[in-house]
Design an enzyme around this catalytic site. Structure first.
Site, mmCIF file in Angstrom:
data_model
loop_
_atom_site.group_PDB
_atom_site.id
_atom_site.type_symbol
_atom_site.label_atom_id
_atom_site.label_comp_id
_atom_site.label_asym_id
_atom_site.label_seq_id
_atom_site.Cartn_x
_atom_site.Cartn_y
_atom_site.Cartn_z
ATOM 1 N N HIS A 130 0.861 -1.128 0.087
ATOM 2 C CA HIS A 130 -0.104 0.018 0.154
ATOM 3 C C HIS A 130 0.748 1.128 -0.078
ATOM 4 O O HIS A 130 0.569 2.231 -0.860
ATOM 5 C CB HIS A 130 -0.882 0.032 1.443
ATOM 6 C CG HIS A 130 -1.806 -1.232 1.418
ATOM 7 N ND1 HIS A 130 -2.879 -1.506 0.663
ATOM 8 C CD2 HIS A 130 -1.739 -2.131 2.281
ATOM 9 C CE1 HIS A 130 -3.350 -2.577 0.937
ATOM 10 N NE2 HIS A 130 -2.716 -3.185 1.926
HETATM 11 O O1 RIB Z 1 -3.946 -0.114 5.306
HETATM 12 C C1 RIB Z 1 -2.799 -0.265 4.843
HETATM 13 C C2 RIB Z 1 -2.141 0.791 5.734
HETATM 14 O O2 RIB Z 1 -2.007 0.540 7.098
HETATM 15 C C3 RIB Z 1 -0.524 0.748 5.439
HETATM 16 O O3 RIB Z 1 0.034 2.197 5.722
HETATM 17 C C4 RIB Z 1 -0.169 -0.395 6.268
HETATM 18 O O4 RIB Z 1 1.509 0.285 6.495
HETATM 19 C C5 RIB Z 1 -0.716 -0.051 7.412
HETATM 20 O O5 RIB Z 1 -0.295 1.172 8.052
#
Ligand code: RIB
Ligand code: CA
Length: 311
Positions: free
Chosen positions: A239
């Site tokens: 992500h």
């Molecule tokens: O939902 C994904 C996010 O939540 C990303 O930033 C991961 O590192 C967690 O922080």
């Protein structure tokens, strides 16, 4: 002229991967890396930021901000995607905990030093950024842009059926940032979930003799194991790397101007991001939201940014 960025992170394996890209990108000047609790408790997040920077030893060391506890306890993330230490149980050594300036002060100082010129890449809960704006509301208009990894538009959450993890960890702060007069781009799960890197990633990593290659070979195997155990997936989401690419290469993404807000009270929906997409919206547009991307090119940028061998 390199783009000035602050990375606000809750490392977090995908945060660490985004740091591997940003700290060596000649087109970026990472003026600060500020820690926030999320994937791991605040103090661990601060340690992890320092440990990753020490392991990577980038050409230019950024200022480091120390995470302070959020106003409410962090949720226990039973998915354990990042391990108890936040970095897959690698328990990376930290040579020495340098002076610990609070993240919100490091952010405020960096923004004031370069008004309208700093992009904050928010890869964790929005606790630090909300605190900056609460202490000095003028700063919301002095930040160049905030690119946020988090939220959902029409897809499901990933920590509850309704909420994405970063927003769920601190919905009040997320709401403060969403409703602030800052220029924002949200990169939601609807987009970041579209990229799953398979085991072939290991064939594309930079050599293990490199600092990035060595670090990634330590932290990625636990991530692949966790994704297989938790989701039955033969691959991992990245992500935060996708959100970083959206900050550096916005031309690879399609965005829509939207009016967004955050549910902070609901028993089932707390942390949900809500958008007024009615034919005649009553809410005022307050952000750009990524609704699509050139997946192939984004993946290529991630691999290239790691110093690896593109597909
Ligand atoms: O939902 C994904 C996010 O939540 C990303 O930033 C991961 O590192 C967690 O922080
Ligand atoms: Ca993160």
């Amino acid at each position: 002229m390199p783009k000035k960025v602050i990375l606000d992170v809750d490392p977090g394996i995908d945060d660490a991967m985004a740091l591997c890209i940003a700290l060596f990108d000649p087109d970026l000047e990472v003026v600060a890396v500020t820690a926030v609790g999320g994937n791991c408790p605040p103090d661990q997040a601060t340690r992890n930021v320092q440990a990753v920077i020490e392991q990577l030893d980038p050409p230019r060391w950024p200022r480091v901000g120390a995470a302070s506890p959020p106003d409410h306890d962090l949720p226990v993330d039973g998915r354990n995607l990042h391990g108890l230490d936040g970095l897959g149980g690698t328990n990376l050594e930290v040579a020495e905990l340098r002076s610990r300036h609070p993240s919100e002060k490091v952010i405020a100082d960096a923004v004031r030093a370069a008004p309208d010129a700093v992009t904050i890449v928010a890869l964790g809960p929005l606790t630090n950024i909300a605190r900056v704006f609460l202490r000095d509301p003028e700063l919301a208009s002095l930040v160049g842009e905030i690119v946020i990894s988090g939220g959902t538009v029409s897809g499901p959450g990933n920590i509850t059926p309704a909420a994405e993890f970063n927003i769920f960890c601190d919905p009040e702060s997320a709401r403060e940032v969403f409703l602030s007069p800052s220029t924002k781009t949200l990169v939601p799960l609807d987009v970041t979930n579209q990229i799953i890197l398979s085991y072939d990633l290991f064939n594309r990593l930079p050599d293990e003799s490199t600092k990035v290659g060595k670090l990634l070979r330590e932290i990625l195997p636990p991530a692949f194991r966790a994704y297989r155990q938790e989701f039955g997936l033969e691959g991992i989401h990245v992500h935060d790397s996708v959100a970083l690419i959206a900050a550096v290469h916005p031309e690879l993404f399609v965005t829509e101007e939207m009016a967004g807000d955050v549910e902070t009270m609901g028993e089932l929906t707390c942390g949900a991001t809500v958008f007024d997409r009615r034919r005649v919206p009553a809410w005022r547009h307050n952000m750009e939201v990524a609704v699509g991307m050139d997946k192939e090119k984004v993946v290529q940028q991630i691999i290239r940014g790691l110093g690896g061998t593109p597909y």
